[in-house]
Design an enzyme around this catalytic site. Sequence first.
Site, PDB file in Angstrom:
ATOM      1  N   CYS A 161     -11.668 -20.056 -13.273  1.00  0.00           N
ATOM      2  CA  CYS A 161     -11.276 -21.448 -12.966  1.00  0.00           C
ATOM      3  C   CYS A 161      -9.761 -21.528 -12.671  1.00  0.00           C
ATOM      4  O   CYS A 161      -8.962 -21.959 -13.565  1.00  0.00           O
ATOM      5  CB  CYS A 161     -11.600 -22.157 -14.443  1.00  0.00           C
ATOM      6  SG  CYS A 161     -13.422 -21.995 -14.657  1.00  0.00           S
TER       7      CYS A 161
ATOM      8  N   PRO B 297       1.713  10.486  -6.211  1.00  0.00           N
ATOM      9  CA  PRO B 297       0.992   9.681  -5.479  1.00  0.00           C
ATOM     10  C   PRO B 297      -0.188   8.831  -6.542  1.00  0.00           C
ATOM     11  O   PRO B 297      -0.748   9.673  -7.311  1.00  0.00           O
ATOM     12  CB  PRO B 297       0.032  10.539  -4.536  1.00  0.00           C
ATOM     13  CG  PRO B 297       0.033  11.887  -5.213  1.00  0.00           C
ATOM     14  CD  PRO B 297       1.228  11.870  -5.966  1.00  0.00           C
ATOM     15  N   GLY B 298      -0.199   7.694  -6.157  1.00  0.00           N
ATOM     16  CA  GLY B 298      -1.321   7.008  -7.031  1.00  0.00           C
ATOM     17  C   GLY B 298      -2.372   6.153  -6.182  1.00  0.00           C
ATOM     18  O   GLY B 298      -3.450   6.736  -5.725  1.00  0.00           O
TER      19      GLY B 298
ATOM     20  N   GLY C 134       4.221   6.539  -3.412  1.00  0.00           N
ATOM     21  CA  GLY C 134       4.330   5.410  -2.661  1.00  0.00           C
ATOM     22  C   GLY C 134       3.783   5.573  -1.212  1.00  0.00           C
ATOM     23  O   GLY C 134       3.764   4.675  -0.263  1.00  0.00           O
TER      24      GLY C 134
ATOM     25  N   TYR D  62      -0.307 -11.416  -5.092  1.00  0.00           N
ATOM     26  CA  TYR D  62       0.685 -11.084  -3.941  1.00  0.00           C
ATOM     27  C   TYR D  62      -0.122 -11.352  -2.442  1.00  0.00           C
ATOM     28  O   TYR D  62       0.451 -10.381  -1.695  1.00  0.00           O
ATOM     29  CB  TYR D  62       1.704 -10.010  -4.047  1.00  0.00           C
ATOM     30  CG  TYR D  62       1.375  -8.675  -4.893  1.00  0.00           C
ATOM     31  CD1 TYR D  62       1.630  -8.340  -6.142  1.00  0.00           C
ATOM     32  CD2 TYR D  62       0.173  -7.771  -4.307  1.00  0.00           C
ATOM     33  CE1 TYR D  62       1.248  -7.369  -6.780  1.00  0.00           C
ATOM     34  CE2 TYR D  62      -0.191  -6.874  -4.777  1.00  0.00           C
ATOM     35  CZ  TYR D  62       0.183  -6.407  -6.080  1.00  0.00           C
ATOM     36  OH  TYR D  62      -0.102  -5.298  -6.887  1.00  0.00           O
TER      37      TYR D  62
END
Length: 431
Positions: free
Chosen positions: A361, A291-292, A248, A334
């Site tokens: 499209c 961690p990513g 995170g 988002y």
Amino acid sequence: MLYEHLGINEKGHLTIGGLDAVDLAAEFGAPLYVLDEDRVRANCRRYTQAMGQYMPAGSQPLFAGKALCFKGLYPVLKEEGMGADVVSPGEIYTALAGGFPPEQLYFHGNNKTDEDIQYALDQGVGHFIVDNPLELAQLNHFAGARGRRQKVLLRVTPGIDPHTLQAINTGRIDCQFGVPIETGQAAAFVAEALTMEHLEVEGFHSHIGSQIFEAEPFCDAVDILLNFAQDLREKLGFTVQVLNLGGGFGVRYQESDPQVDIPGNIRALAEHLETGCAAKGYPLPRILLEPGRSIVADAGVTLYQVGGVKTIQGYRSYVTVNGGMTDNPRYALYQSPYTVLPADRMDDPADFLCSVAGRCCESGDLIQENIHLPQMQRGDLLAVLTTGAYNFTMASNYNRLCRPALVMLREGKARLAVRRQTFEDLTACEL
Ligand SMILES: *Cc1c(COP(=O)(O)O)cnc(C)c1O
């Protein structure tokens, strides 16, 4: 510049890891995912060194594969001493195909099917992170059938809101991952796990959210987890050996985002844990972090070719690129902020207010709105920064667009790590 591995050369071109972005697009085509491997390694080391220095022996960062997952990444992670999180048999398969040791894998997921569980057991995955009591029973059954005792961590939700986007906030009580502490269900979950003959419970896992910039929410989670652990120690005589605090830590998408001091935060977290354990007389557990984003996001740049410029009079101007929500759906999903740079005219004045649109499209197919670029022409090259996480892994073939290639940069050299999809790939599964 947002990061030190980016620069501008004498031609006014963007450089990534010292390589000219225009040359990269000419050699490998566009759209193109570029991943600076040196930067990935440096990001890994910020974790491994700080955790080695400040946390109990055996503490380790695990890379969260959902952020970025392809074969060629796993040798890098292995060399850098990272463990790895996986959330599906496909991720397990990919990690193993990349030569990653199965015992260093941690298997997540809130709905592991019977096939998933058996596959992971048969591949020798080191740890399961068990999400719920039903999975517990099923895993115990399949481990028993193999005469095995499987190491597990139990996923609990501490009920923390780290003030991030709702969509990427998983530490709250009301969410589909893990078992909540506050309702008493987590205590029952642990008690049940301890009765399972074929499972060895090492500790707990919690993941509170994403894009977090300080240590504080993690410290809050530690407080809740330690109280929980202390309570269970008294009731069940169970002592936690491992606390997995999830992933995170945030990254800079734009100049206005703060810089995260990873080693400083790890140190603060370690000190907080030590103080908390000392106050309770609780033995210090090993710590895992997952961690990513903070390992790969800033190492990634996506390069696009500009196809056209369209001004809707009285409204706004669109710059269209030859990719879009198929290679980066995050703005469409988002409204994720990004920094967009004119990779072939970095020295030109950015006096053109525009929105960057993809070629799909869908009117929602935007990369970024209301940004400033120089006047754009067909054939110009745009670079979108900080796309190393959650782009490649979230890509699709919508509109039957082929997925871009991915090149890795190491010590001033580029190598193709994932080739561009072909039309044959598009129909490969179709009978
Ligand atoms: C998403 C996730 C991570 C990685 O989060 P980042 O924000 O990319 O660091 C780690 N662990 C779990 C369980 C996750 O769901």
